[in-house]
Design a protein around this motif. Structure first.
Motif, PDB file in Angstrom:
ATOM      1  N   GLY A 147       0.862  -1.213  -0.054  1.00  0.00           N
ATOM      2  CA  GLY A 147      -0.070  -0.050   0.169  1.00  0.00           C
ATOM      3  C   GLY A 147       0.901   1.108  -0.025  1.00  0.00           C
ATOM      4  O   GLY A 147       1.924   1.431  -0.431  1.00  0.00           O
ATOM      5  N   LYS A 148       0.359   2.317   0.855  1.00  0.00           N
ATOM      6  CA  LYS A 148       0.916   3.478   1.009  1.00  0.00           C
ATOM      7  C   LYS A 148       2.558   3.384   1.369  1.00  0.00           C
ATOM      8  O   LYS A 148       3.428   4.229   0.880  1.00  0.00           O
ATOM      9  CB  LYS A 148       0.361   4.537   1.861  1.00  0.00           C
ATOM     10  CG  LYS A 148      -1.134   4.835   1.232  1.00  0.00           C
ATOM     11  CD  LYS A 148      -1.375   6.361   2.134  1.00  0.00           C
ATOM     12  CE  LYS A 148      -2.660   7.037   1.274  1.00  0.00           C
ATOM     13  NZ  LYS A 148      -4.035   6.479   1.790  1.00  0.00           N
ATOM     14  N   GLU A 149       2.611   2.509   2.230  1.00  0.00           N
ATOM     15  CA  GLU A 149       4.275   2.336   2.824  1.00  0.00           C
ATOM     16  C   GLU A 149       4.926   2.157   1.516  1.00  0.00           C
ATOM     17  O   GLU A 149       6.368   2.505   1.268  1.00  0.00           O
ATOM     18  CB  GLU A 149       4.057   1.200   3.897  1.00  0.00           C
ATOM     19  CG  GLU A 149       5.293   1.080   4.765  1.00  0.00           C
ATOM     20  CD  GLU A 149       5.451  -0.268   5.430  1.00  0.00           C
ATOM     21  OE1 GLU A 149       6.646  -0.650   5.818  1.00  0.00           O
ATOM     22  OE2 GLU A 149       4.142  -0.807   5.540  1.00  0.00           O
ATOM     23  N   ARG A 150       4.571   1.037   0.708  1.00  0.00           N
ATOM     24  CA  ARG A 150       5.443   0.452  -0.360  1.00  0.00           C
ATOM     25  C   ARG A 150       5.611   1.832  -1.534  1.00  0.00           C
ATOM     26  O   ARG A 150       6.626   1.912  -2.102  1.00  0.00           O
ATOM     27  CB  ARG A 150       4.632  -0.492  -1.035  1.00  0.00           C
ATOM     28  CG  ARG A 150       5.177  -0.901  -2.158  1.00  0.00           C
ATOM     29  CD  ARG A 150       4.489  -2.412  -2.718  1.00  0.00           C
ATOM     30  NE  ARG A 150       5.257  -2.765  -4.321  1.00  0.00           N
ATOM     31  CZ  ARG A 150       6.237  -3.709  -4.130  1.00  0.00           C
ATOM     32  NH1 ARG A 150       6.830  -3.898  -3.046  1.00  0.00           N
ATOM     33  NH2 ARG A 150       6.896  -3.822  -5.273  1.00  0.00           N
ATOM     34  N   GLU A 151       4.463   2.534  -1.818  1.00  0.00           N
ATOM     35  CA  GLU A 151       4.709   3.725  -2.920  1.00  0.00           C
ATOM     36  C   GLU A 151       5.671   4.690  -2.227  1.00  0.00           C
ATOM     37  O   GLU A 151       6.300   5.098  -3.028  1.00  0.00           O
ATOM     38  CB  GLU A 151       3.162   4.385  -3.041  1.00  0.00           C
ATOM     39  CG  GLU A 151       2.209   3.543  -3.808  1.00  0.00           C
ATOM     40  CD  GLU A 151       0.959   4.014  -3.693  1.00  0.00           C
ATOM     41  OE1 GLU A 151       0.607   5.341  -3.399  1.00  0.00           O
ATOM     42  OE2 GLU A 151      -0.329   3.338  -3.978  1.00  0.00           O
ATOM     43  N   ALA A 152       5.705   4.946  -0.765  1.00  0.00           N
ATOM     44  CA  ALA A 152       6.620   5.859  -0.461  1.00  0.00           C
ATOM     45  C   ALA A 152       7.915   5.194  -0.508  1.00  0.00           C
ATOM     46  O   ALA A 152       8.914   6.199  -0.813  1.00  0.00           O
ATOM     47  CB  ALA A 152       6.123   6.220   1.144  1.00  0.00           C
ATOM     48  N   ALA A 153       8.238   4.030  -0.433  1.00  0.00           N
ATOM     49  CA  ALA A 153       9.460   3.465  -0.305  1.00  0.00           C
ATOM     50  C   ALA A 153       9.893   3.421  -1.787  1.00  0.00           C
ATOM     51  O   ALA A 153      10.983   3.999  -1.968  1.00  0.00           O
ATOM     52  CB  ALA A 153       9.418   2.058   0.178  1.00  0.00           C
ATOM     53  N   LEU A 154       9.055   3.165  -2.695  1.00  0.00           N
ATOM     54  CA  LEU A 154       9.327   3.272  -4.111  1.00  0.00           C
ATOM     55  C   LEU A 154       9.681   4.656  -4.587  1.00  0.00           C
ATOM     56  O   LEU A 154      10.756   4.652  -5.389  1.00  0.00           O
ATOM     57  CB  LEU A 154       8.434   2.553  -5.030  1.00  0.00           C
ATOM     58  CG  LEU A 154       8.083   1.020  -4.676  1.00  0.00           C
ATOM     59  CD1 LEU A 154       6.696   0.532  -5.682  1.00  0.00           C
ATOM     60  CD2 LEU A 154       9.152   0.129  -5.273  1.00  0.00           C
ATOM     61  N   SER A 155       9.182   5.689  -3.940  1.00  0.00           N
ATOM     62  CA  SER A 155       9.388   7.116  -4.504  1.00  0.00           C
ATOM     63  C   SER A 155      10.748   7.262  -3.889  1.00  0.00           C
ATOM     64  O   SER A 155      11.450   8.049  -4.819  1.00  0.00           O
ATOM     65  CB  SER A 155       8.315   7.874  -3.941  1.00  0.00           C
ATOM     66  OG  SER A 155       8.676   8.987  -3.750  1.00  0.00           O
TER      67      SER A 155
END
Length: 701
Positions: A362-370
């Motif tokens: 989720g959001k945690e993954r998106e932030a990490a990818l960014s």
């Protein structure tokens, strides 16, 4: 495209008469292929027999030893079918020779078939095991029967192959014969002078000889046919690794030239002084990365020798140069542990570190990818999730792969094609003998960590018979009352009727009765969340004894655990025992490893346990393990899905490995694209040994 010459060898085994999906699945299991749909004729022709049955022994009935396989020339006297409706009574055929009489016994047999196979008044040849009962000889279900006039078709020497429940030797033999019947003649890929010097046959001749042994020497590792095919297997491996390496070398790496500032801060933050071999390894890695030739280096070091610290300095150099580095672990537990170890030091050195596993959602993954895509995250730790399509790197300079003795070399090398061409460092905690490094990795540069970090206590290793388990429990009670922690390792997860081994769940129940909630259990069948909870409770001290299967062998760092009990130690290989022992002795307390064994011990088991008592030198232990068990076990190929060797025995064929490496180098110097006449023949070799991934690399340029 695979050459059409090879089409018969890549026919599915279900295309042979009498082999349906069910039999194909049994054959695949017997010959070590994971998937019946992918099992081909070539897999059958490369399956070596592991012994022979010699039916040339024809002593006569009276002189036939009990339980031995003999061939008898008999005169058939009479048939005695069972009474009607009594299917549980056997069918008997009585016969004699000049020395005695014998009853040939058959259960659930068809009368008309037996009357045709063993006609009254005829002379026949039968072969099988003779049993004696009250002075009378009998043979139950002879293996082979033939009329005297058909004696030419009678197999006097028969190869024996590994089987699995439900698969008869005759069925497997018929499948192998079908595969041999369609085998084409191959153009020769070995050098003429090399063939002559070694007394080698052509490939087709060697395969036929492999399956037609005349005596014991024909199935030994030193038999010329076996050596020829072992050399082919080694050459295919070395050639494919050399092609992968050639490809990697062709993708230019980026020189990594840091200013040393982050490494200085790291050095100051380290709670220990680097050992001489750690410093040497760091220097070798930095020298390699300072070139536009991509680094491809193996970092070997025993459990607890400080590989992660070495990798961290290499990754810090990439951050200094404005780039990124990834550290990839085989399991989530291990990735989280690396992250926890590195994060504390990274913060002190102002290094941004990110964790990315299959659980990052989720959001945690998106932030990490960014953060990874922008370059904000300098070091990224994770599992194979690091190399999924959705992950984009800002500037990836180094990939560190913590292999923990699970080598998927080709896959790992392929993964470096992501983005730019990063340098590559493979870490392994199995101290692999040099021959195995060559076999598994090709001619890779190797750094070895040979010392333990300062402050590590030696581990006292003792062997105790299982019957004295009460003494161990009493010693554990004392240790736990003094605030200590212990692992208790079992070979099985749950109780099985087929085995007398103690299962993890059974042993946990026994210890829980003694220690209550201080004893807990962790094994591979538990969910990730359950495993994490059990590990966390053990780490925090809520529990004091952790009963486990070998899941704890890879990873898991609990510095204040100082006792390791390994139950049924005689069932484990040396490398595994050494890995497990390395889970204790990580803190400042003196540690002990108790090897519980069940008597009587086999010679090999006794040798293993005494080496464990005498030595904690991982490299010596690895050499001994190779000698006692063979390379497949040591590399953990069964668990890892890496193809283990089928015909190579590194103990017997070590000389061929060196020759194959030199030959692969020479071939690529002369014909890097495998385009010439020999090159085209060598492409066949790569297909035959399932190394065609290397050919796809060639085609990709």
């Amino acid at each position: 495209m695979r050459p059409s010459l090879l089409d018969p060898l890549f026919a599915p085994i279900t295309s042979f008469s009498g082999i349906g999906p069910k039999i194909a699945a049994l054959i695949a299991r017997a010959i070590g292929r994971e998937n019946a749909d992918e099992t081909r004729a070539v897999d059958l022709i490369l399956q070596p027999p592991h012994r022979i049955i010699d039916r040339r022994n024809q002593p006569g009935i009276a002189h036939s030893p009990e339980h031995s396989i003999v061939t008898l020339k008999l005169h058939v006297d009479r048939h005695l079918p069972p009474p009607r409706g009594k299917s549980n009574v056997p069918y008997r055929v009585f016969a004699h020779d000049e020395t005695d009489e014998i009853a040939l016994t058959f259960f659930h047999a068809r009368q008309n078939w037996l009357e045709k196979a063993l006609p009254v008044g005829e002379t026949v040849l039968v072969s099988g095991k003779v049993e004696w009962f009250n002075g009378r000889a009998s043979m139950v279900h002879p293996d082979h029967m033939a009329l005297e006039k058909d004696a030419g078709a009678f197999p006097l020497v028969e190869p024996v192959y590994p089987l699995t429940a439900g698969l008869s030797p005759k069925l497997l033999q018929r499948a192998i014969d079908s595969a041999l019947a369609v085998m084409p003649d191959m153009p020769e890929w070995l050098d003429e002078a090399f063939l002559r010097k070694n007394g080698f046959d052509g490939f087709t001749g060697a395969v036929r000889r492999l399956h037609d042994p005349r005596d014991e020497s024909d199935i030994s590792a030193d038999a010329p046919a076996r050596r020829r095919l072992a050399y082919d297997e080694l050459l295919a491996g070395q050639l494919s690794l050399a092609l992968v390496r050639q490809r990697i070398r062709r993708l230019r790496g980026k020189p990594v030239r840091g200013d040393g500032s982050i490494r200085e801060r790291l050095q100051a933050a380290l709670p220990f002084k680097l050992t001489a071999s750690q410093s040497k390894a760091i220097s070798e890695i930095l020298t390699d990365m300072d070139s536009s030739d991509r680094m491809l280096r193996l970092l070997q070091g025993d459990v607890g020798s400080g590989k992660t610290a070495v990798a961290l300095f290499a990754m810090a150099a990439c951050a200094e140069a404005g780039g990124q580095a990834v550290l990839m672990a085989p399991t989530e537990i291990l990735a989280q542990q690396h992250f926890a170890t590195i994060e504390a030091l990274a913060q002190k050195a102002d290094l941004t570190i990110e964790l990315l596993t299959g659980r990052t959602k989720g959001k945690e993954r998106e932030a990490a990818l960014s953060r990874i895509a922008s370059g904000e995250a300098r070091i990224i730790v994770g599992t194979h999730a690091l190399f999924q399509e959705s992950v984009n790197y800002h500037d990836l300079l180094l990939a560190v792969v913590d292999e923990q003795h699970r080598f998927g070399v080709h896959q790992r090398l392929r993964l470096t094609a992501k983005g730019s061409a990063p340098h590559m460092l493979v870490m392994t905690a199995t101290p692999i003998p040099r021959t195995l490094v060559l076999a598994a990795f090709g001619d890779m540069d190797v750094s070895r960590l040979t010392e333990k970090p300062s402050g590590r206590q030696p581990i006292k290793t003792v062997t105790i018979e299982l019957e004295r388990i009460g003494d161990i429990v009493a010693r554990l009670r004392d240790a736990i009352s003094n605030g200590r922690k212990a692992y208790w390792i079992c070979p099985l997860v749950e109780d099985s009727e087929l085995s007398d081994l103690m299962s993890a769940e059974q042993r946990h129940a026994y210890l829980a009765a003694e220690f209550g909630s201080l004893a807990d259990v962790v094994h591979g069948r538990m969910s990730s969340a359950e495993k994490d909870r059990a590990m966390q409770d053990f780490k925090s001290g809520k529990t004091r004894i952790l009963v486990a299967t070998t899941v704890i062998e890879v990873g898991v760092d609990v510095p204040d655990a100082s006792i390791m009990v390994i139950e049924h130690a005689e069932r484990f290989g040396l490398a595994q025992l050494h890995q497990l022992r390395g889970r204790v002795g990580r803190g400042s307390e003196a540690s002990s490893c108790i090897l519980l064994y069940k008597a009587p011990l086999s010679e090999t088991a006794r040798a293993r346990l005494s080496i464990m008592r005498e030595s904690d030198d991982g490299f010596r232990i690895a050499e001994e393990d190779l000698r006692l068990r063979g390379e497949g076990e040591l590399l953990g190929t069964r668990q890892s899905g890496t193809p283990g060797f089928r015909l190579v025995d590194l103990q017997a064929h070590g000389d061929l490995l060196e020759a194959a490496r030199d030959d692969a180098r020479y071939i690529l110097q002369k014909d890097a694209a495998l385009a010439g006449e020999r090159g085209q023949a060598l492409r066949n070799l790569l297909y035959i040994w399932r190394r065609d991934e290397a050919i796809r690399l060639l085609q990709a340029g």
